[in-house]
Enzyme design. Structure first.
Site, short mmCIF file in Angstrom:
data_model
loop_
_atom_site.label_atom_id
_atom_site.label_comp_id
_atom_site.label_asym_id
_atom_site.label_seq_id
_atom_site.Cartn_x
_atom_site.Cartn_y
_atom_site.Cartn_z
N HIS A 145 12.19 104.24 -6.54
CA HIS A 145 13.14 103.50 -7.39
C HIS A 145 12.61 103.36 -8.81
CE1 HIS A 145 15.57 101.33 -4.02
NE2 HIS A 145 16.24 102.35 -4.52
N CYS A 192 20.12 119.87 -7.93
CA CYS A 192 20.58 118.49 -8.09
C CYS A 192 19.51 117.48 -7.72
CB CYS A 192 21.84 118.25 -7.26
SG CYS A 192 21.62 118.44 -5.49
#
Length: 578
Positions: free
Chosen positions: A206, A508
Site C-alpha cells: 500500500h 498493467c
C-alpha cells in the site's frame, strides 16, 4: 561525486561515500529526488501486559470504553477519507471499516467479559487475526499492517495518548519508518514530505502504491541500516535508484535535486499521446477501481482504461450482486471514456481479495489456490452473469463499433481456459483477452493468442510466481522486482508471440508506472502501458526522450543482465541517463 551504492549481497548494509556520509541501497519504488532533514514517524504505543485486569472490575463500562475508542478511531479515518481522492480515499475507508469489524470486536469483547482490560483485549484480539492473515500468506499478509495500525490507534485512544503515525512538521522533511500504515501514507502531504523510505515493505505494498499516486520519491526494504539515520540528519533519497544517503555532499545533493526538478518540469510540460521521440505510438492507459477514479483519469493523460478491477466494487458484498446492479456500476466506468479503449478484468477474487459470494471457505495457500478464472470451474454461472452485466453496461453506455468493450480473465493458465472464456465473450459481443500473470501462460502465449484478441501482462503476480517469492515479503524484495531478467524474459516471450500473431500485448502491473522500465517494455514489443493515472505523465515524458531503436537496445541490455540491479544500470547506460 555521486553517492555510492552498497552491494545487493550485503543485505542493505551501509557504505561510506564521503566523510560523515552513509549510503544505503533499498528497493526503488517512485522516481524522483528528495533532500531534507529526516524525521521518523511517531512511535507506536508500548503494548500492554497480556491479560491485564480491568481497573475497578466494571465489565460493562470497559466494553463501552472499548467501543467508544474504536468508534473514535474509525470516524477519524473516515473523515480523512473525504479529504483525499482515488486509492488514498479507498484505503482510508477500508481501514475505517476494518476498525469496526465485528470479527475482532467479538474477540475483544469476549476477553473483556473474562475480566481483561480493554487495552489488553484489543491487543489479544488483533493478534489472533494477524496470525490468521500471516498464515494465509500472499497479499493477505499485507493486511497485517492495517490490523497492527488499528491496534495501536485504538490502544492510544484508550490511554488518551497522541495518535501514532505521521509527525507534525512545518518544513520539507524526508519521512523514515520501519513501515508505514496505509492510513498514514494516504494522508501524507507531498508538499512537506519530499521523500519517504521504509526499512520493510515491498514494491507492491500500500505504501508503494499510494506513494506513486502522490508522486513522492520513495524507496522501500532499506533494511535495518535505516535505523542509523537519526531525525534531523540531512538525507538525500533517489527514488529511481533506491539509494538513500545520509549527510551527502551538499553540492552533490543540490545537483541531484536540480536534475530531478528539470525532469519534473519536463513531466509537467508533457501532454498528448504516448509516443517515442521518433513517433511510435504507445497507448498510456489508467488502472481504476470505480467510476470516480475513471472520471479523474479522463481528466488527465490517460487515453483509456487498461485495467478496471471489477472485484474492488464488491469486497463488502455478502451476496452476489444482480446483473442489473453490476451493469450500473460498470457503466459508470465505461461512460468516462465513451469512445476509447476500456479493459475490464473479470472478478479476480481470492487470495488478497476474497469475496463472500465467490470464494471457498479456506485454503492453505490462497495465492496458489482457487482465485480468478478458477472459481468458474465450479461456478460457471458467476462468470456468465458478470459477462451479461458487462454486455448490458456497454449497451447502457452506448459502446460498440469503434469503441468495443475489452474483457480479460485473470489467472489463465491453459489453452482450454482461454478457449472457454473467449467463447463466452464472443457470444455477448465482447472482445476477449487474458492476463499473462502465470509463467505457464507466458510459456503458452503463442497458443493462447490463437484464440484471444489481446493479452495484458500482470507484472506483480508474474514476478511473484516466476521468482517463487511472496511479493509482500520485505526479505524477498530483491526477488520480487520486475527488473529481474527472468521476469523480463517471460515478458519477452509473450511479446514475441504477440508480434507473430499481431496480437496487442499490454502491461498493467506496477512495472508500467516505472518510466525507465517502460522504455524496456516498449523495446520488448509492449503496445500499451496501464498504471495509476498520476504516473502516466512521467512515463510519457520519458518515452518522448528516446527512440524506438533506443528502447530496443535497452531491452536487449536488460535481458542480458544477471540481476535486477544490473539490468537497471545497463539500461541507464544505454539511454545515457547516468
Amino acid at each position: 561525486m555521486s553517492p555510492s551504492m552498497s552491494s545487493p549481497d550485503s543485505d542493505n548494509s551501509s557504505t561510506s561515500s564521503a566523510p560523515g556520509s552513509v549510503s544505503l541501497q533499498a528497493t526503488a519504488v517512485v522516481p524522483g529526488v528528495g533532500y531534507a532533514p529526516a524525521v521518523w514517524v511517531r512511535p507506536r504505543p508500548e503494548l500492554p501486559q497480556e491479560g491485564a485486569a480491568i481497573v475497578g472490575g466494571d465489565v460493562d463500562a470497559e466494553i463501552e470504553r472499548f467501543r467508544a475508542a474504536a468508534t473514535a478511531v474509525s470516524e477519524r479515518l473516515a473523515a480523512r477519507a473525504t479529504q483525499v481522492e482515488g486509492n488514498a480515499s479507498e484505503v482510508l475507508l477500508a481501514t475505517s471499516k476494518l476498525t469496526l469489524d465485528r470479527g475482532w470486536h467479538r474477540a475483544a469483547v469476549k476477553e473483556i467479559k473474562a475480566g481483561v482490560a480493554a487495552e489488553s483485549a484489543t491487543m489479544s484480539a488483533i493478534e489472533k487475526f494477524v496470525e490468521m492473515f500471516k498464515a494465509a500468506g500472499g497479499v493477505m499478509a499485507e493486511r497485517t499492517t492495517d490490523l497492527e495500525d488499528i491496534r495501536d490507534r485504538v490502544i492510544a485512544e484508550l490511554r488518551g495518548d497522541e495518535e501514532p503515525g505521521l509527525p507534525a512538521v512545518s518544513e520539507a522533511s524526508v519521512l523514515l519508518a520501519d513501515d508505514l500504515s496505509p492510513a498514514d501514507t494516504a494522508t501524507l502531504d507531498p508538499e512537506l514530505f519530499v521523500a519517504m523510505v521504509t526499512s520493510l515493505g515491498g514494491p507492491t505494498s500500500h505504501t508503494a502504491i499510494i506513494a506513486r499516486q502522490l508522486g513522492v520519491p520513495c524507496a522501500v526494504a532499506a533494511g535495518a541500516g535505516l535505523n542509523a539515520i537519526e531525525s534531523g540528519t540531512l538525507t538525500l533519497v533517489d527514488g529511481a535508484k533506491g539509494v538513500i544517503t545520509a549527510n551527502p555532499d551538499p553540492e552533490d545533493a543540490r545537483a541531484a535535486v536540480a536534475e530531478a526538478e528539470r525532469m519534473a518540469e519536463k513531466i509537467a510540460a508533457w501532454s498528448g499521446l504516448g509516443r517515442t521521440a521518433d513517433g511510435e505510438h504507445i497507448q498510456l492507459l489508467a488502472n481504476v477501481g470505480d467510476g470516480n477514479a475513471a472520471r479523474i483519469a479522463a481528466e488527465g493523460a490517460a487515453e483509456g482504461i487498461g485495467l478496471f478491477r471489477t472485484e474492488l466494487c464488491f469486497l463488502s458484498a455478502a451476496t452476489e450482486p444482480t446483473v442489473e446492479h453490476q451493469a450500473d456500476i460498470y457503466a459508470s466506468v465505461l461512460k468516462a471514456f465513451p469512445e476509447s479503449k476500456i479493459v475490464l478484468r473479470t472478478l479476480d477474487a481470492g487470495s488478497d481479495k476474497p469475496l463472500a459470494f465467490a470464494n471457498l471457505d479456506h485454503e492453505d495457500n490462497p495465492a496458489l489456490g482457487v482465485r480468478g478464472l478458477r472459481i468458474s470451474r465450479s461456478n460457471s454461472g458467476l462468470m456468465e452473469r458478470q459477462l451479461d452485466a458487462i454486455a448490458l453496461a456497454a449497451e447502457k453506455a452506448g459502446r460498440g463499433g469503434d469503441a468495443p468493450t475489452w474483457v480479460m480473465a485473470p489467472m489463465v493458465a491453459t489453452l482450454e481456459e482461454a478457449e472457454w472464456f473467449a467463447d463466452l465473450c464472443r457470444r455477448r459481443g465482447l472482445t476477449p483477452g487474458a492476463m499473462i500473470e502465470i509463467p505457464a501462460a507466458a510459456l503458452m502465449s503463442h497458443d493462447l493468442m490463437k484464440v484471444l484478441d489481446f493479452v495484458s501482462i500482470g507484472t506483480n503476480d508474474l514476478t511473484q510466481y516466476a521468482m517463487a517469492a511472496d511479493r509482500l515479503s520485505p526479505h524477498l524484495a530483491y526477488l520480487t522486482d520486475p527488473w529481474q531478467p527472468a521476469v523480463l524474459r517471460l515478458i519477452d516471450m509473450a511479446c514475441r508471440s504477440g508480434k507473430d500473431s499481431d496480437t496487442p500485448v499490454g502491461v498493467c502491473g506496477e512495472a508500467a508506472a516505472d518510466p525507465l522500465l517502460a522504455c524496456v517494455l516498449v523495446g520488448l514489443g509492449v503496445t500499451s502501458l496501464s498504471a495509476a493515472a498520476t504516473a502516466l505523465p512521467g512515463v510519457g515524458a520519458q518515452l518522448a526522450e528516446v527512440t524506438a531503436a533506443q528502447c530496443a537496445d535497452a531491452a536487449r541490455a536488460a535481458l542480458d543482465a544477471s540481476d535486477a540491479d544490473g539490468a537497471r544500470a545497463a539500461v541507464r547506460a544505454v539511454l545515457r541517463l547516468e
